[in-house]
Design an enzyme around this catalytic site. Sequence first.
Site, PDB file in Angstrom:
ATOM      1  N   CYS A   9       0.777  -1.600   0.005  1.00  0.00           N
ATOM      2  CA  CYS A   9       0.029   0.144  -0.468  1.00  0.00           C
ATOM      3  C   CYS A   9       0.742   1.020  -0.114  1.00  0.00           C
ATOM      4  O   CYS A   9       1.995   1.318  -0.033  1.00  0.00           O
ATOM      5  CB  CYS A   9      -1.248   0.169   1.124  1.00  0.00           C
ATOM      6  N   GLY A  35      -0.651   0.025  -4.716  1.00  0.00           N
ATOM      7  CA  GLY A  35      -1.506  -0.812  -4.742  1.00  0.00           C
ATOM      8  C   GLY A  35      -2.497   0.074  -5.377  1.00  0.00           C
ATOM      9  O   GLY A  35      -2.503   0.849  -5.886  1.00  0.00           O
ATOM     10  N   ASN A 110      -0.030   1.543   5.956  1.00  0.00           N
ATOM     11  CA  ASN A 110       1.107   0.330   5.154  1.00  0.00           C
ATOM     12  C   ASN A 110       1.718  -0.384   5.760  1.00  0.00           C
ATOM     13  O   ASN A 110       2.482   0.034   6.650  1.00  0.00           O
ATOM     14  CB  ASN A 110       2.383   1.280   3.623  1.00  0.00           C
ATOM     15  N   GLY A 111       1.289  -1.916   5.813  1.00  0.00           N
ATOM     16  CA  GLY A 111       1.985  -2.635   5.994  1.00  0.00           C
ATOM     17  C   GLY A 111       1.349  -3.825   6.520  1.00  0.00           C
ATOM     18  O   GLY A 111      -0.165  -4.068   6.596  1.00  0.00           O
ATOM     19  N   TYR A 252      12.166  -5.155  -6.257  1.00  0.00           N
ATOM     20  CA  TYR A 252      10.701  -4.978  -6.803  1.00  0.00           C
ATOM     21  C   TYR A 252       9.951  -3.967  -6.552  1.00  0.00           C
ATOM     22  O   TYR A 252       9.662  -3.361  -7.434  1.00  0.00           O
ATOM     23  CB  TYR A 252      10.342  -6.245  -6.759  1.00  0.00           C
TER      24      TYR A 252
END
Length: 487
Positions: A9, A35, A110-111, A252
Amino acid sequence: MGDGFHDECGVFGIQGHPDAAALAALGLHALQHRGQEACGIITHDGAHFWAEKALGLVSEAFGDAQTIDRLKGDMAIGHNRYATTGDGARRNVQPLYADLASGGFALAHNGNLTNAMALRASLVTNGAIFQSTSDTEVIVHLVALSRARGGPAERLADALRKVQGAYSLVAMAGGEVIGARDPLGIRPLTLGRLGDAHVLASESCALDIIGAECVREVAPGEMVVLGPGGLKSLFPFERTDRPRFCVFEYVYFARPDSFMEGRSVYAARKAIGAVLAAEAPVPGADIVVPVPDSGTPAAIGYAQAAGLPFELGIIRNHYVGRTFIEPGAGVRHLGVKLKHNANKRFLKDKSVVLVDDSIVRGTTSKKIVEMVRAAGAREVHMRIASPPTAHSCFYGIDTPASADLLAHTMDTEGIRAMIGADSLAYISLDGLYKAAGQAAGRDPRAPAFCDACFSGDYPVPLTDHAAGRTGAEVTGLLPGRRGKKGA
């Protein structure tokens, strides 16, 4: 889930700018790679909170002036979602908002919290009512119940002391925008400045798009409070001298034009390719070809280090959406060509080194190798810019269960035979560390990164996983579906 990792995210926050909503939309656009399921922005005008949330891409949700005009105020937080916990329904679209005893509170995260199910069960037992299946809502409830003295930042810090996992988050309450990063710094968060306004973002590329200056990264375990009086920095959690930033951001996830932990992501990926060339050369190779797009910087580094020509032997179609019509059984084998096509003139009669970022289930790699052979390549050698991915991520990356990861059940030779390459080699874990700036490689006593997906060394306890708790048990309400969409 398809044959590959999915981005986690992205979060964005800004305080003190009259065009906060528009800048938040631009920042989220730059973070779209993190996301693509849903996005949202909440603003505050000093008296009221204003929210716009939608499924789909940022350009679809915030592409018109009327939507932006409805988001009033000089502060905003925003979020791009790829579901790593909970389902993809509208109720899980962030930022989340709640009216608390202390006032309105908005949060974007995020996480992944590794004890979210345990906390949720305790909260529900004590009367909490959940409206989503996202672990982010656990934090909202903990903030609501906090008895910490002070303002929103102190109550948020009190809540975060109870959670385990990896997170970077932005919150908005009490006329302030708050940013926080987990104590090990697994997930990224960057601080910027735009005139008198302060900005928070998952990556520096979101600062670039709005013309903001990158000031620094939020430190592991740090909380920053952005308000009318300027910036306050707090360290409410126990500090560590051994942070564990996610090394796969370099491989990535991050955009190549971002900087993370003081290092250019693009430069790190080229360095990975160079180390890979030294560790796994291909005698007699003619050209180096990336599997676009994520394999491109590593392929450039490999080609430069090996003294080989770099060619775009595979062309990617960037206009294939997630809802592209699913082909019938008779033509399903052509599916890989929706995204990739061989550039035959540059592959015919060549010994080709294919460079990709990772192999997850192997189905896409197999099709790519077959496609390059069909284009006339004499030999196809696969080189992977990460070590074998043998373990699931529990810290915010959507990965298959370990049993579904090819490297969990097969050795390198077995994978080579399965994908049909003439040879297969991965960068070593030590080599990855060296490319990411750790000249001595990986110190097993004190690793510099979170590398659990490669090593199985999880730096934060997996409380829910160990207890067999999953997100499937949290709700009986399922979203309605009008038809099956292609993956």
